[in-house]
Write a protein that holds these residues in place. Structure first.
Motif, PDB file in Angstrom:
ATOM      1  N   HIS A   1       0.811  -1.223   0.000  1.00 17.09           N
ATOM      2  CA  HIS A   1       0.000   0.000   0.000  1.00 17.09           C
ATOM      3  C   HIS A   1       0.843   1.271   0.000  1.00 17.09           C
ATOM      4  O   HIS A   1       0.466   2.271  -0.598  1.00 17.09           O
ATOM      5  CB  HIS A   1      -0.943   0.026   1.210  1.00 17.09           C
ATOM      6  CG  HIS A   1      -2.044  -0.972   1.127  1.00 17.09           C
ATOM      7  ND1 HIS A   1      -1.936  -2.245   1.641  1.00 17.09           N
ATOM      8  CD2 HIS A   1      -3.270  -0.907   0.561  1.00 17.09           C
ATOM      9  CE1 HIS A   1      -3.061  -2.903   1.406  1.00 17.09           C
ATOM     10  NE2 HIS A   1      -3.890  -2.120   0.754  1.00 17.09           N
TER      11      HIS A   1
ATOM     12  N   PRO B   1      -1.178   5.887   0.645  1.00 21.06           N
ATOM     13  CA  PRO B   1      -1.748   4.528   0.700  1.00 21.06           C
ATOM     14  C   PRO B   1      -3.266   4.524   0.890  1.00 21.06           C
ATOM     15  O   PRO B   1      -3.921   3.539   0.504  1.00 21.06           O
ATOM     16  CB  PRO B   1      -1.030   3.877   1.888  1.00 21.06           C
ATOM     17  CG  PRO B   1      -0.132   4.890   2.486  1.00 21.06           C
ATOM     18  CD  PRO B   1       0.011   6.001   1.523  1.00 21.06           C
TER      19      PRO B   1
ATOM     20  N   ARG C   1      -6.278   2.033  -0.680  1.00 22.73           N
ATOM     21  CA  ARG C   1      -7.329   1.368   0.104  1.00 22.73           C
ATOM     22  C   ARG C   1      -8.714   1.788  -0.370  1.00 22.73           C
ATOM     23  O   ARG C   1      -9.642   0.982  -0.414  1.00 22.73           O
ATOM     24  CB  ARG C   1      -7.160   1.693   1.593  1.00 22.73           C
ATOM     25  CG  ARG C   1      -5.906   1.084   2.170  1.00 22.73           C
ATOM     26  CD  ARG C   1      -5.726   1.341   3.648  1.00 22.73           C
ATOM     27  NE  ARG C   1      -4.541   0.612   4.095  1.00 22.73           N
ATOM     28  CZ  ARG C   1      -4.549  -0.677   4.427  1.00 22.73           C
ATOM     29  NH1 ARG C   1      -5.686  -1.361   4.416  1.00 22.73           N
ATOM     30  NH2 ARG C   1      -3.439  -1.285   4.789  1.00 22.73           N
TER      31      ARG C   1
END
Ligand code: PHE
Length: 344
Positions: free
Chosen positions: A138, A177, A181
């Motif tokens: 991520h 990141p 997500r």
């Protein structure tokens, strides 16, 4: 029988006189407990003849009931009195002036987070959060930082110890990141900001190892660079409460955006203070760009169908600029005098 009468009179007197719940409990145990005076007498019933028992049984039973009732009545009285005493002792005078109590303040970072969220909320952005401890995927890989790419080194990353499989978790070096997500978990159109803590191994007058960012991400079918510029200019005007603003988008490089830019805003010095708006000089305030097709693909979306823009800005720096705070390190020194002065 006289014996029972005086026993009852004695118990009732002591129950009435019990000053607290503990004293009352002692009386209960002494009378009705396993070896209590009444219990011992109840035990004698077993040794009596049926006729004697017929007479003594009801007398003892009713004595026991009267004593038990008196004890619970007294218990209720004592409980009530204890509660009254406690209420009186803990009473708070809500009419006292507040100035006589210690007062807290909202930290400038919290204040600026709230201001930024409110401005973007009006533009239709909602807020997402991600973890401070991230995995390599991520924080880097999905954001188009290939393994071994020099851009990873630029981030001065704090790494955790290697796991059995050789991977290492990191303290996230940016809020980007949260882009990953969000794109992996939600369907476009996406319009979010992601405030939070970020970490880099760096410490001097303008850098602290922990700092704060707000990420922005918009993904839709025909979002373009004009939307990016319009959104950010509207934000800066609202944040600094100004009508006139000159901006400059300087080409830059981020692995996860293409094209990428840094946004500068005009400013001038007015005595010791910095005035954002027009002015001769340029101040860099954020990084931005169009989301790289590889990033969109890494999140399972089709870059031929979806595109968008992203930006990231340092909240501590915005707070310093807006509220004239000279030294970044004071933000994290936990000096209450500083907070009294700069807090809200
Ligand atoms: N993540 C970048 C940084 O921390 C900022 C950024 C975010 C740039 C989004 C472009 C798009 O420097």
């Amino acid at each position: 029988m006289d014996d029972l009468k005086s026993l009852e009179a004695d118990l009732m007197g002591r129950i009435d006189a019990a000053a607290d719940e503990r004293a009352l409990e002692d009386i209960r145990v002494a009378a009705l407990g396993k070896k209590g005076t009444i219990s011992e007498r109840m035990k004698t019933l077993g040794k009596m003849t049926p006729d004697e028992r017929k007479e003594a049984g009801p007398i003892l039973n009713s004595l026991r009931d009267r004593v038990a009732t008196a004890i619970s009545a007294q218990k209720a009285i004592l409980e009530h009195a204890a509660m009254e005493a406690r209420l009186a002792a803990e009473a708070v005078d809500v009419t006292l002036p507040v100035a006589s109590l210690p007062r807290g303040r909202i930290h400038p970072v919290s204040q600026v987070f709230a201001e930024v969220e409110a401005i973007f909320a009006e533009m239709g952005f909602s807020t997402r959060e991600g973890p401070d401890i991230e995995d390599d995927f991520h924080n880097f890989t999905a954001l188009n930082f290939p393994v071994g790419h020099p851009a990873r080194e630029m981030h001065d990353t704090f790494f955790f110890d290697e796991k059995d499989d050789g991977s290492r978790m990191v303290l996230r070096t940016h809020t980007s990141p949260v882009q990953i997500r969000t794109m992996m978990n939600e369907k476009p159109p996406i319009r979010i900001i992601a405030p939070g803590r970020t970490f880099r191994c760096d410490s001097d007058q303008t850098h602290t190892p922990m700092f704060h960012q707000v990420e922005g991400l918009v993904i839709d079918r025909d979002t373009h660079m004009g939307h990016l510029k319009g959104t950010l200019e509207a934000f800066v005007k609202a944040f600094f409460e100004i009508d006139e603003l000159t901006t400059r988008f300087r080409p830059h490089f981020f692995p996860f955006t293409e094209p990428s830019a840094e946004m500068d805003v005009g400013y001038e010095r007015d005595g010791g203070t910095i005035k954002i708006g027009t002015g001769e000089k340029w101040m860099e305030i954020l990084g931005c760009g169009m989301v790289h097709p590889n990033v969109i693909r890494n999140c399972g979306l089709d870059p031929d169908e979806y595109q968008g823009f992203a930006f990231g800005m340092g909240i501590d720096r915005l707070a310093m600029l807006k509220y004239g705070i000279p030294d970044l390190r004071d933000f994290f020194a936990a000096d209450s005098r500083w907070l009294q002065h700069y807090g809200f």
